[in-house]
Structure formats: C-alpha cells, structure tokens
Scaffold this active site. Structure first.
Site, PDB file in Angstrom:
ATOM      1  N   SER A 160      -9.107  -8.681 -13.312  1.00  0.00           N
ATOM      2  CA  SER A 160     -10.488  -7.999 -13.639  1.00  0.00           C
ATOM      3  C   SER A 160     -11.207  -8.755 -14.791  1.00  0.00           C
ATOM      4  CB  SER A 160     -10.194  -6.489 -14.032  1.00  0.00           C
ATOM      5  OG  SER A 160      -9.621  -5.825 -12.998  1.00  0.00           O
TER       6      SER A 160
HETATM    7  N1  SAH Z   1      -4.988  -4.870 -12.851  1.00  0.00           N
HETATM    8  C1  SAH Z   1      -5.014  -6.326 -12.064  1.00  0.00           C
HETATM    9  C2  SAH Z   1      -5.982  -6.521 -11.285  1.00  0.00           C
HETATM   10  C3  SAH Z   1      -5.832  -5.526 -10.002  1.00  0.00           C
HETATM   11  S1  SAH Z   1      -6.753  -5.948  -8.735  1.00  0.00           S
HETATM   12  C4  SAH Z   1      -4.698  -7.455 -13.408  1.00  0.00           C
HETATM   13  O1  SAH Z   1      -4.885  -7.017 -14.346  1.00  0.00           O
HETATM   14  O2  SAH Z   1      -4.514  -8.545 -12.774  1.00  0.00           O
HETATM   15  C5  SAH Z   1      -6.447  -4.725  -7.680  1.00  0.00           C
HETATM   16  C6  SAH Z   1      -4.796  -4.777  -7.335  1.00  0.00           C
HETATM   17  O3  SAH Z   1      -4.561  -3.498  -6.806  1.00  0.00           O
HETATM   18  C7  SAH Z   1      -4.548  -5.743  -6.188  1.00  0.00           C
HETATM   19  O4  SAH Z   1      -3.747  -6.618  -6.727  1.00  0.00           O
HETATM   20  C8  SAH Z   1      -4.115  -5.017  -5.071  1.00  0.00           C
HETATM   21  O5  SAH Z   1      -3.210  -5.836  -4.294  1.00  0.00           O
HETATM   22  C9  SAH Z   1      -3.549  -3.854  -5.617  1.00  0.00           C
HETATM   23  N2  SAH Z   1      -3.737  -2.645  -4.665  1.00  0.00           N
HETATM   24  C10 SAH Z   1      -4.344  -1.880  -3.611  1.00  0.00           C
HETATM   25  N3  SAH Z   1      -4.165  -1.093  -3.147  1.00  0.00           N
HETATM   26  C11 SAH Z   1      -2.921  -0.706  -3.917  1.00  0.00           C
HETATM   27  C12 SAH Z   1      -1.951   0.413  -3.525  1.00  0.00           C
HETATM   28  N4  SAH Z   1      -2.260   1.454  -2.945  1.00  0.00           N
HETATM   29  N5  SAH Z   1      -0.812   0.580  -4.468  1.00  0.00           N
HETATM   30  C13 SAH Z   1      -0.598  -0.629  -5.285  1.00  0.00           C
HETATM   31  N6  SAH Z   1      -1.448  -1.680  -5.647  1.00  0.00           N
HETATM   32  C14 SAH Z   1      -2.684  -1.796  -4.626  1.00  0.00           C
END
Ligand code: SAH
Length: 219
Positions: A65
């Site tokens: 993000s």
């Molecule tokens: N917080 C992260 C950015 C996340 S982007 C950082 O600092 O880098 C969103 C993430 O959520 C992605 O990696 C995606 O694979 C994950 N995601 C999506 N659905 C999910 C779920 N049901 N459970 C766990 N992770 C999930």
C-alpha cells in the site's frame, strides 16, 4: 547512491511531505513510519522508488500500500502498546512491521503462500519478533489467537467479514476498505454491546479480498 543513510533521509521526507502534511498527527505512527525500512519490502529493482507516494507491485498480482494509506489506517486503528492486533492481507509484511512498532503482538495472515515465505524471512532478518505471519483465509479471522484488540484489513471487502467482528474484544476497533471491487472507503468500526458502530473515512483503492467472506469468485 542509496546507502542506509540515504534511505533514512528518504523516509524522513516521506513522513513530512506525504504523511504529516496530509494530516496524520499520531507521533507514534509517524515514528514507526520513519523506522521501518520500506525499501526492503519491495522487489530489489524497485528499492530506489520505495519511498514514492504510491502503492507498488510486490509480485503475485498484489501490491504494497501507499505509505500515506498505511499511516492513516494505523492512526485510525488507534493502537496502544499492550494491544494484540490481527492484520488480514500481510502481503509484503510492511504494514505488519509498522504495526509491530505500535502493538505488543501482531498476527498477520496472507492467502498467497509465496508472499508469506518472503514476509516471514524479512521479519526474522529485521528482528521483528512480535510479528507472526501465516497462510490462511483471513476472512475467517484467526480463531486460535483471538480475541484481538484491533483488526486491520488490507484488501477491499464487500462488507466487514462477520468472523472478524466476533473475534474483536468489546470496545475493540476494526479498520477495513469496504465498497465495490473497483473503489472503496476506509471504514472504521467499534464493537459495542449492540453491534458494530461504523463511520467512513477517505476513499481508497485496494486489491480485492478473496476467501470465504471476500468476493464470490475469488475463494
Ligand atoms: N498489507 C500489505 C499489502 C496488502 S495487499 C503490505 O503492507 O504489503 C492485500 C493482500 O491481501 C494481498 O497480498 C492479498 O493476497 C491478500 N489477501 C486477499 N484476500 C485475503 C484473504 N482472504 N486472507 C488473507 N489475505 C488475503
């Protein structure tokens, strides 16, 4: 030349120009954003751009993000030093590392196994030993470590997944991007005796939340 000092200077500028300038005031959050080496959480060839004012690809069609969004969500979450926090969507591990500066324990779950391996290695290398990252569907929460004082969702949800509300302590808070697959708002919820009281903060764009309580065709 990008030495550790040069990256530290870029972080100071990032905090001043992108985060404090846009109204994030929480001193603990600003300090955490100054501390965590974001350039280590992006692919190596992107390190020189790591402190730019934007989200970036981290592989597996996912993103880290934008720094401002990480800081704003941390401020809205209102984390206290004794808190146990759950993050849904650990991705690169960056937001979990920032939360690790603010909370006692951080549990972060990620649905893409390849990302978990990298994030776990980074936490170990950086000595963030209060962060626990594992592969699972975060829309189900993490029953074995519940309840949590705070829960943050880092992917776009159609609605706040009910298991997450169940796993919050009374008075606990959840922050999640809620809306359509294309655009969302950052929703802040507080668990009260009669249910979740919510308000909406700013607009945002996150990758879709998958899993049981995510978007239907993403399980
Ligand atoms: N917080 C992260 C950015 C996340 S982007 C950082 O600092 O880098 C969103 C993430 O959520 C992605 O990696 C995606 O694979 C994950 N995601 C999506 N659905 C999910 C779920 N049901 N459970 C766990 N992770 C999930």
């Amino acid at each position: 030349m990008n030495t550790d000092d040069a990256f530290a200077r870029q972080r100071t500028t990032m905090v001043a120009d992108q985060i404090a300038a846009r109204g994030v005031r929480d001193a603990r959050v600003l300090r955490a954003m100054e501390r965590v080496p974001r350039h280590l959480f992006v692919p190596k060839h992107d390190a020189p751009c790591a402190y730019e004012d934007r989200a970036m690809p981290i592989g597996c069609a996912q993103t880290i993000s934008q720094p401002y969004m990480v800081a704003l969500m941390c401020e809205l979450l209102d984390v206290e030093p004794h808190h146990r926090v759950l993050e849904v969507g650990a991705g690169s591990g960056y937001q979990a590392a920032v939360l690790a500066q603010l909370a006692a324990e951080v549990y972060a779950v990620e649905i893409v196994p390849e990302l978990v391996t990298g994030a776990q290695r980074l936490m170990r290398d950086l000595g963030y030993d209060n962060v626990h990252i594992q592969v699972s569907d975060g829309t189900l929460g993490l029953p074995e470590a519940a309840p949590f004082d705070r829960i943050i969702v880092a992917a776009a949800a159609p609605a706040i997944p009910p298991p997450l509300v169940d796993q919050l302590v009374g008075g606990g808070r959840i922050v999640a991007p809620v809306g359509s697959r294309e655009t969302q708002t950052v929703r802040v919820g507080t668990k009260l005796p009669h249910g979740l009281e919510t308000y909406d903060s700013i607009g945002c764009v996150f990758v879709p939340l998958r899993g049981r309580h995510g978007w239907p065709d993403t399980v």
